[in-house]
Scaffold this motif. Sequence first.
Motif, mmCIF file in Angstrom:
data_model
loop_
_atom_site.group_PDB
_atom_site.id
_atom_site.type_symbol
_atom_site.label_atom_id
_atom_site.label_comp_id
_atom_site.label_asym_id
_atom_site.label_seq_id
_atom_site.Cartn_x
_atom_site.Cartn_y
_atom_site.Cartn_z
ATOM 1 N N GLY A 1 0.884 -1.227 0.125
ATOM 2 C CA GLY A 1 0.005 0.102 0.217
ATOM 3 C C GLY A 1 0.929 1.245 0.008
ATOM 4 N N GLU A 2 2.303 1.228 0.178
ATOM 5 C CA GLU A 2 3.288 2.368 0.232
ATOM 6 C C GLU A 2 3.517 2.721 -1.144
ATOM 7 N N ASP A 3 3.677 4.190 -1.254
ATOM 8 C CA ASP A 3 4.030 4.695 -2.439
ATOM 9 C C ASP A 3 5.893 4.903 -2.245
ATOM 10 N N LEU A 4 6.740 4.680 -2.816
ATOM 11 C CA LEU A 4 8.165 4.852 -2.302
ATOM 12 C C LEU A 4 8.791 5.412 -3.581
ATOM 13 N N ILE A 5 9.817 6.132 -3.286
ATOM 14 C CA ILE A 5 10.530 6.679 -4.209
ATOM 15 C C ILE A 5 12.042 6.155 -4.634
ATOM 16 N N ILE A 6 12.130 5.517 -5.787
ATOM 17 C CA ILE A 6 13.379 4.893 -6.160
ATOM 18 C C ILE A 6 13.652 5.597 -7.409
ATOM 19 N N LYS A 7 15.022 6.154 -7.513
ATOM 20 C CA LYS A 7 15.607 6.726 -8.552
ATOM 21 C C LYS A 7 14.966 7.774 -8.891
ATOM 22 N N GLY A 8 14.204 8.648 -7.860
ATOM 23 C CA GLY A 8 13.212 9.582 -8.412
ATOM 24 C C GLY A 8 11.933 9.358 -8.883
ATOM 25 N N VAL A 9 11.806 8.161 -9.102
ATOM 26 C CA VAL A 9 10.233 7.479 -9.541
ATOM 27 C C VAL A 9 9.502 6.912 -8.482
ATOM 28 N N SER A 10 8.108 7.442 -8.415
ATOM 29 C CA SER A 10 7.352 6.913 -7.519
ATOM 30 C C SER A 10 6.748 5.633 -7.973
ATOM 31 N N VAL A 11 7.035 4.474 -7.019
ATOM 32 C CA VAL A 11 6.427 3.179 -7.210
ATOM 33 C C VAL A 11 5.469 2.710 -6.287
ATOM 34 N N HIS A 12 4.532 1.857 -6.702
ATOM 35 C CA HIS A 12 3.635 1.574 -5.788
ATOM 36 C C HIS A 12 3.658 0.028 -5.360
ATOM 37 N N ILE A 13 3.731 -0.275 -4.033
ATOM 38 C CA ILE A 13 3.729 -1.612 -3.558
ATOM 39 C C ILE A 13 2.508 -2.276 -3.176
ATOM 40 N N SER A 14 2.338 -3.358 -3.731
ATOM 41 C CA SER A 14 1.140 -4.030 -3.337
ATOM 42 C C SER A 14 1.474 -5.607 -3.099
ATOM 43 N N ASN A 15 0.372 -6.299 -2.896
ATOM 44 C CA ASN A 15 0.875 -7.754 -2.221
ATOM 45 C C ASN A 15 0.682 -8.840 -3.441
ATOM 46 N N ALA A 16 1.668 -9.616 -3.563
ATOM 47 C CA ALA A 16 1.764 -10.634 -4.401
ATOM 48 C C ALA A 16 1.447 -12.007 -3.792
ATOM 49 N N GLU A 17 0.123 -12.305 -4.031
ATOM 50 C CA GLU A 17 -0.620 -13.233 -3.226
ATOM 51 C C GLU A 17 -0.031 -14.600 -3.550
ATOM 52 N N PRO A 18 -0.044 -15.401 -2.548
ATOM 53 C CA PRO A 18 0.553 -16.892 -2.540
ATOM 54 C C PRO A 18 -0.483 -17.708 -3.441
ATOM 55 N N LYS A 19 0.018 -18.561 -4.265
ATOM 56 C CA LYS A 19 -0.530 -19.252 -5.110
ATOM 57 C C LYS A 19 -0.879 -20.675 -4.506
ATOM 58 N N HIS A 20 -2.209 -21.185 -4.845
ATOM 59 C CA HIS A 20 -2.448 -22.357 -4.223
ATOM 60 C C HIS A 20 -2.532 -23.468 -5.371
ATOM 61 N N ASN A 21 -3.258 -23.623 -6.131
ATOM 62 C CA ASN A 21 -3.407 -24.532 -6.947
ATOM 63 C C ASN A 21 -3.342 -24.279 -8.489
ATOM 64 N N ASN A 22 -3.552 -22.943 -8.737
ATOM 65 C CA ASN A 22 -3.399 -22.648 -10.183
ATOM 66 C C ASN A 22 -1.982 -22.291 -10.651
ATOM 67 N N ARG A 23 -1.808 -22.651 -11.969
ATOM 68 C CA ARG A 23 -0.426 -22.477 -12.526
ATOM 69 C C ARG A 23 -0.190 -20.910 -12.895
ATOM 70 N N THR A 24 1.156 -20.696 -12.752
ATOM 71 C CA THR A 24 1.309 -19.149 -12.746
ATOM 72 C C THR A 24 1.935 -19.154 -14.339
ATOM 73 N N SER A 25 1.734 -17.773 -14.707
ATOM 74 C CA SER A 25 2.174 -17.856 -16.056
ATOM 75 C C SER A 25 3.724 -17.468 -16.271
ATOM 76 N N ASP A 26 4.468 -17.366 -17.218
ATOM 77 C CA ASP A 26 5.962 -17.504 -17.626
ATOM 78 C C ASP A 26 6.443 -16.199 -17.016
ATOM 79 N N MET A 27 5.427 -15.123 -16.909
ATOM 80 C CA MET A 27 6.169 -13.981 -16.616
ATOM 81 C C MET A 27 6.166 -13.720 -14.929
ATOM 82 N N GLU A 28 5.686 -14.776 -14.260
ATOM 83 C CA GLU A 28 5.697 -14.632 -12.870
ATOM 84 C C GLU A 28 6.767 -15.570 -12.089
ATOM 85 N N SER A 29 7.404 -15.160 -10.960
ATOM 86 C CA SER A 29 7.983 -16.141 -10.387
ATOM 87 C C SER A 29 7.132 -17.542 -9.781
ATOM 88 N N PRO A 30 7.768 -18.516 -9.875
ATOM 89 C CA PRO A 30 7.018 -19.703 -9.191
ATOM 90 C C PRO A 30 6.280 -19.618 -7.768
#
Length: 289
Positions: free
Chosen positions: A246-275
């Motif tokens: 929920g935080e907005d942080l400043i990294i290299k002068g850019v405002s980035v937004h932080i949100s939760n990466a929810e745990p996976k239970h049974n669904n497969r993830t796409s290639d772009m996501e970490s396992p």
Amino acid sequence: MSELYIRVAEDENEEPMEIPSEDDGTVLLSSVAAQFPGACGLRYRNPESQCMRGVRLVEGVLHAPENDWGNLVYVVNYPKDNKRKMDEIDAASAVKIKRGFQKTSDLIVLGLPWKTSEQDLKDYFTTFGEVIMVQVKRDAKTGNSKGFGFVRFTEYETQTKVIAQRHMIDGRWCDCKLPNSKACPDEPMRSRKIFVGRCTEDMTTDELRQYFMQYGEVTDVFIPKPFRAFAFVTFADDQVAQALCGEDLIIKGVSVHISNAEPKHNNRTSDMESPGFRLNPGWSQLRGR
């Protein structure tokens, strides 16, 4: 000659502060910096053109535009790198304050030797900080240890330190962590991973790791390829991750937004996501880009 004050603010939309001028009508930069640390000059909005104009600075002395400060509000200038650093410090402080209100939780201790007693457990963990509670789980019929137990500390910082390492108890390596599920086995796991949105392409994994290490131990940083304007950061402590959400942080002068990466239970993830994880539903529209 009566003392003249000019109105100065850190931002055009903020309430101004009155700064005293010198007898000759000039203003010392040191007078401004005394109230706005790091200030390197002033600017103002021209009433006719509506453009911002800089105030002339000569050897630490600010000179009034057209020899009259008028009733304008002057905005503080900061060195670009210094202002960026101040924004980052403010953002970091806000999150640390948020974390300061975190309460400690019961930690599960896994891999206990069968001979370890509650007193043994307390004696060991007291070396890290004040212990509120210890318990060794035992079989109701035989009274024998089940090989795990619980401990709770008074201070959150102590809890974080204990979770971050393995423990040699009675000659055996044990792990100490937050239980992923308490009363209900179907309760979602608390994620140690955060979703960092609005990233820019020049941000590297090393830079993100270095930035987020100020909050806690970072175990992994993942930037999808091809670049998708977001990244994942995983912490050793899930409470650090939850505190940042929920935080907005400043990294290299850019405002980035932080949100939760929810745990996976049974669904497969796409290639772009970490396992093991899927995106927060609020970010699902990014999949179609």
